[in-house]
Design a protein around this motif. Structure first.
Motif, PDB file in Angstrom:
ATOM      1  N   ASN A 137     -27.876  -9.831  47.938  1.00  0.00           N
ATOM      2  CA  ASN A 137     -28.293  -8.456  48.884  1.00  0.00           C
ATOM      3  C   ASN A 137     -29.683  -8.293  48.203  1.00  0.00           C
ATOM      4  OD1 ASN A 137     -26.261  -8.244  50.857  1.00  0.00           O
ATOM      5  ND2 ASN A 137     -24.976  -8.266  49.047  1.00  0.00           N
ATOM      6  N   ARG A 138     -30.640  -9.063  48.381  1.00  0.00           N
ATOM      7  CA  ARG A 138     -32.050  -8.609  47.636  1.00  0.00           C
ATOM      8  C   ARG A 138     -32.834  -7.267  48.118  1.00  0.00           C
ATOM      9  NH1 ARG A 138     -31.801 -12.660  44.487  1.00  0.00           N
ATOM     10  NH2 ARG A 138     -31.690 -14.690  45.543  1.00  0.00           N
ATOM     11  N   GLN A 139     -32.215  -6.646  49.204  1.00  0.00           N
ATOM     12  CA  GLN A 139     -32.693  -5.351  49.743  1.00  0.00           C
ATOM     13  C   GLN A 139     -31.771  -4.154  49.487  1.00  0.00           C
ATOM     14  OE1 GLN A 139     -35.896  -5.308  50.429  1.00  0.00           O
ATOM     15  NE2 GLN A 139     -36.107  -7.460  50.043  1.00  0.00           N
ATOM     16  N   LEU A 140     -30.631  -4.497  49.187  1.00  0.00           N
ATOM     17  CA  LEU A 140     -29.775  -3.339  48.810  1.00  0.00           C
ATOM     18  C   LEU A 140     -30.168  -2.749  47.827  1.00  0.00           C
ATOM     19  CD1 LEU A 140     -26.726  -2.037  49.773  1.00  0.00           C
ATOM     20  CD2 LEU A 140     -25.886  -3.700  48.508  1.00  0.00           C
ATOM     21  N   ALA A 141     -30.497  -1.497  47.770  1.00  0.00           N
ATOM     22  CA  ALA A 141     -30.750  -0.426  46.566  1.00  0.00           C
ATOM     23  C   ALA A 141     -29.623   0.197  45.904  1.00  0.00           C
ATOM     24  CB  ALA A 141     -32.004   0.586  47.013  1.00  0.00           C
ATOM     25  N   SER A 142     -28.758   0.725  46.902  1.00  0.00           N
ATOM     26  CA  SER A 142     -27.626   1.587  46.685  1.00  0.00           C
ATOM     27  C   SER A 142     -26.278   0.993  47.215  1.00  0.00           C
ATOM     28  CB  SER A 142     -27.813   3.095  47.112  1.00  0.00           C
ATOM     29  OG  SER A 142     -28.966   3.544  46.391  1.00  0.00           O
ATOM     30  N   LEU A 143     -25.364   1.014  46.179  1.00  0.00           N
ATOM     31  CA  LEU A 143     -23.799   0.340  46.561  1.00  0.00           C
ATOM     32  C   LEU A 143     -23.118   1.945  46.298  1.00  0.00           C
ATOM     33  CD1 LEU A 143     -21.735  -1.376  47.868  1.00  0.00           C
ATOM     34  CD2 LEU A 143     -21.677  -2.238  45.394  1.00  0.00           C
ATOM     35  N   LEU A 144     -22.774   2.577  47.167  1.00  0.00           N
ATOM     36  CA  LEU A 144     -21.930   3.946  47.006  1.00  0.00           C
ATOM     37  C   LEU A 144     -20.389   3.554  47.723  1.00  0.00           C
ATOM     38  CD1 LEU A 144     -24.648   6.218  48.205  1.00  0.00           C
ATOM     39  CD2 LEU A 144     -24.351   5.301  45.951  1.00  0.00           C
ATOM     40  N   VAL A 145     -19.439   3.550  46.731  1.00  0.00           N
ATOM     41  CA  VAL A 145     -18.312   3.440  47.100  1.00  0.00           C
ATOM     42  C   VAL A 145     -17.480   4.390  46.235  1.00  0.00           C
ATOM     43  CG1 VAL A 145     -18.027   1.184  48.210  1.00  0.00           C
ATOM     44  CG2 VAL A 145     -18.108   1.401  45.595  1.00  0.00           C
ATOM     45  N   PRO A 146     -17.723   5.684  46.420  1.00  0.00           N
ATOM     46  CA  PRO A 146     -17.205   6.720  45.337  1.00  0.00           C
ATOM     47  C   PRO A 146     -15.683   7.138  45.472  1.00  0.00           C
ATOM     48  CG  PRO A 146     -18.144   7.894  47.046  1.00  0.00           C
ATOM     49  CD  PRO A 146     -18.563   6.407  47.154  1.00  0.00           C
ATOM     50  N   ASN A 147     -14.806   6.638  46.638  1.00  0.00           N
ATOM     51  CA  ASN A 147     -13.484   6.837  46.767  1.00  0.00           C
ATOM     52  C   ASN A 147     -12.680   5.618  46.367  1.00  0.00           C
ATOM     53  OD1 ASN A 147     -13.559   9.497  47.554  1.00  0.00           O
ATOM     54  ND2 ASN A 147     -14.311   9.047  49.313  1.00  0.00           N
ATOM     55  N   LEU A 148     -13.421   4.366  46.198  1.00  0.00           N
ATOM     56  CA  LEU A 148     -12.562   3.095  45.943  1.00  0.00           C
ATOM     57  C   LEU A 148     -11.929   3.260  44.549  1.00  0.00           C
ATOM     58  CD1 LEU A 148     -12.087   0.177  46.625  1.00  0.00           C
ATOM     59  CD2 LEU A 148     -14.173  -0.392  45.081  1.00  0.00           C
ATOM     60  N   GLN A 149     -10.582   3.243  44.681  1.00  0.00           N
ATOM     61  CA  GLN A 149      -9.822   3.439  43.285  1.00  0.00           C
ATOM     62  C   GLN A 149      -9.041   1.918  42.780  1.00  0.00           C
ATOM     63  OE1 GLN A 149      -6.807   6.268  43.838  1.00  0.00           O
ATOM     64  NE2 GLN A 149      -8.305   7.712  44.854  1.00  0.00           N
ATOM     65  N   THR A 150      -8.956   1.075  43.810  1.00  0.00           N
ATOM     66  CA  THR A 150      -7.949  -0.255  43.232  1.00  0.00           C
ATOM     67  C   THR A 150      -8.818  -1.274  44.115  1.00  0.00           C
ATOM     68  OG1 THR A 150      -6.033   0.849  42.931  1.00  0.00           O
ATOM     69  CG2 THR A 150      -5.895  -1.198  43.228  1.00  0.00           C
ATOM     70  N   VAL A 151      -8.954  -2.367  42.959  1.00  0.00           N
ATOM     71  CA  VAL A 151      -9.285  -3.697  43.743  1.00  0.00           C
ATOM     72  C   VAL A 151      -8.304  -4.742  43.203  1.00  0.00           C
ATOM     73  CG1 VAL A 151     -10.980  -5.551  43.802  1.00  0.00           C
ATOM     74  CG2 VAL A 151     -11.927  -3.158  43.929  1.00  0.00           C
ATOM     75  N   GLY A 152      -7.642  -5.374  44.029  1.00  0.00           N
ATOM     76  CA  GLY A 152      -6.320  -6.370  43.803  1.00  0.00           C
ATOM     77  C   GLY A 152      -6.513  -7.430  43.008  1.00  0.00           C
ATOM     78  N   GLN A 153      -7.874  -7.946  43.432  1.00  0.00           N
ATOM     79  CA  GLN A 153      -8.284  -9.305  42.577  1.00  0.00           C
ATOM     80  C   GLN A 153      -9.564  -9.051  42.340  1.00  0.00           C
ATOM     81  OE1 GLN A 153      -7.119 -12.146  45.664  1.00  0.00           O
ATOM     82  NE2 GLN A 153      -5.430 -12.600  44.856  1.00  0.00           N
ATOM     83  N   PHE A 154     -10.624  -9.496  42.945  1.00  0.00           N
ATOM     84  CA  PHE A 154     -11.984  -9.735  42.465  1.00  0.00           C
ATOM     85  C   PHE A 154     -13.068  -8.590  42.793  1.00  0.00           C
ATOM     86  CE2 PHE A 154     -10.159 -13.793  43.510  1.00  0.00           C
ATOM     87  CZ  PHE A 154      -9.943 -14.476  42.160  1.00  0.00           C
ATOM     88  N   PHE A 155     -13.689  -8.063  42.066  1.00  0.00           N
ATOM     89  CA  PHE A 155     -14.778  -7.173  42.311  1.00  0.00           C
ATOM     90  C   PHE A 155     -16.119  -7.974  41.518  1.00  0.00           C
ATOM     91  CE2 PHE A 155     -17.817  -3.745  41.787  1.00  0.00           C
ATOM     92  CZ  PHE A 155     -17.584  -3.145  43.058  1.00  0.00           C
ATOM     93  N   TYR A 156     -16.815  -8.375  42.453  1.00  0.00           N
ATOM     94  CA  TYR A 156     -18.152  -9.199  41.961  1.00  0.00           C
ATOM     95  C   TYR A 156     -19.446  -8.229  42.750  1.00  0.00           C
ATOM     96  CZ  TYR A 156     -15.896 -13.495  40.245  1.00  0.00           C
ATOM     97  OH  TYR A 156     -15.146 -14.230  39.674  1.00  0.00           O
ATOM     98  N   VAL A 157     -20.349  -7.991  41.677  1.00  0.00           N
ATOM     99  CA  VAL A 157     -21.704  -7.631  42.110  1.00  0.00           C
ATOM    100  C   VAL A 157     -22.660  -8.328  41.381  1.00  0.00           C
ATOM    101  CG1 VAL A 157     -23.220  -5.562  42.658  1.00  0.00           C
ATOM    102  CG2 VAL A 157     -20.908  -5.014  42.645  1.00  0.00           C
ATOM    103  N   TYR A 158     -23.405  -9.323  42.309  1.00  0.00           N
ATOM    104  CA  TYR A 158     -24.113 -10.160  41.528  1.00  0.00           C
ATOM    105  C   TYR A 158     -25.076 -10.417  42.421  1.00  0.00           C
ATOM    106  CZ  TYR A 158     -21.572 -14.209  43.309  1.00  0.00           C
ATOM    107  OH  TYR A 158     -21.099 -15.045  44.206  1.00  0.00           O
ATOM    108  N   ASN A 159     -26.504 -10.861  41.680  1.00  0.00           N
ATOM    109  CA  ASN A 159     -27.754 -11.285  42.262  1.00  0.00           C
ATOM    110  C   ASN A 159     -28.318 -10.077  43.246  1.00  0.00           C
ATOM    111  OD1 ASN A 159     -28.086 -13.670  40.838  1.00  0.00           O
ATOM    112  ND2 ASN A 159     -27.165 -14.727  42.412  1.00  0.00           N
ATOM    113  N   GLY A 160     -28.318  -8.814  42.826  1.00  0.00           N
ATOM    114  CA  GLY A 160     -28.759  -7.822  43.590  1.00  0.00           C
ATOM    115  C   GLY A 160     -30.038  -7.567  43.154  1.00  0.00           C
ATOM    116  N   ASP A 161     -31.167  -8.124  43.574  1.00  0.00           N
ATOM    117  CA  ASP A 161     -32.546  -7.777  42.944  1.00  0.00           C
ATOM    118  C   ASP A 161     -32.966  -6.426  43.053  1.00  0.00           C
ATOM    119  OD1 ASP A 161     -32.603 -10.398  41.903  1.00  0.00           O
ATOM    120  OD2 ASP A 161     -33.842 -11.300  43.650  1.00  0.00           O
ATOM    121  N   GLY A 162     -32.432  -5.798  44.253  1.00  0.00           N
ATOM    122  CA  GLY A 162     -32.981  -4.398  44.546  1.00  0.00           C
ATOM    123  C   GLY A 162     -32.080  -3.397  44.221  1.00  0.00           C
TER     124      GLY A 162
END
Length: 168
Positions: free
Chosen positions: A5-30
Motif C-alpha cells: 500500500n504505497r500511498q497508505l500513510a496511517s494505519l489506525l486500529v486503536p481498538n484491535l486487541q487480538t489477532v489469532g494468526q498472522f499480523f503482517y505490515v510490510y512494503n508500506g513505502d508511505g
C-alpha cells in the motif's frame, strides 16, 4: 496481511486487541503512523518489515505472541516499544535497523526458540533485564555501537549463545 500500500500513510486500529494468526505490515513505502495501542496478543506471526518511513513502533499493550516476532528492514525506525511483552513462543528477531536506537523489552521473560538482535547500527544499550529463558539460540551480533548489554536474569539458553562483533 497489509502490504504493498504505497500511498497508505496511517494505519489506525486503536481498538484491535487480538489477532489469532498472522499480523503482517510490510512494503508500506508511505506508512508513517501505525496505531496498535490496544493489541494484546498475536497467534502465529507479528511481522513488521520494509516500511521505509515508519519512525516509531509503539505496541505498548502487546503481552504475548505465540509464534514469531520479526521486525526488520524498517530503514527509518528509531524506536520500538514493547514494554508489556512477556513471552514469544518461537522466534524473536530484530535486524537491519539502520536508525534503531531505542528498544523497550522491559518485561520480556521467555523466548521459545531464537532471540536474535543484529545489524542495529545505532543501538548503544540493550537492556533485557527481565529475560530468563531462551530455549534455543541467543544471538546478539554486528551491532556496531552497542556498548552495554544487560541480561542479569538470563539463566537458560537451551542451545547456542553468541555475542560478537559489537562494541561490548
Amino acid at each position: 496481511q497489509i502490504y504493498h500500500n504505497r500511498q497508505l500513510a496511517s494505519l489506525l486500529v486503536p481498538n484491535l486487541q487480538t489477532v489469532g494468526q498472522f499480523f503482517y505490515v510490510y512494503n508500506g513505502d508511505g506508512l508513517t503512523t501505525l496505531d496498535l495501542r490496544s493489541l494484546r496478543s498475536v497467534g502465529d506471526f507479528f511481522n513488521i518489515n520494509s516500511n521505509n518511513k515508519l519512525a516509531i513502533l509503539d505496541v505498548s499493550s502487546l503481552e504475548t505472541v505465540s509464534g514469531y516476532v520479526q521486525l526488520y528492514y524498517n530503514n527509518k525506525l528509531e524506536t520500538i516499544r514493547l514494554p508489556k511483552l512477556k513471552s514469544v513462543g518461537d522466534f524473536f528477531y530484530i535486524y537491519d535497523g539502520d536508525r534503531l536506537a531505542t528498544l523497550d523489552l522491559s518485561q520480556l521473560v521467555t523466548v521459545g526458540s531464537h532471540f536474535q538482535i543484529y545489524h542495529l547500527d545505532r543501538m548503544e544499550v540493550l537492556d533485557i533485564s527481565s529475560l530468563q529463558t531462551v530455549n534455543d539460540f541467543f544471538y546478539v551480533v554486528y551491532n556496531s555501537r552497542l556498548t552495554s548489554l544487560s541480561a542479569p536474569k538470563l539463566s537458560t539458553v537451551g542451545g547456542y549463545l553468541s555475542i560478537h562483533d559489537n562494541n561490548v
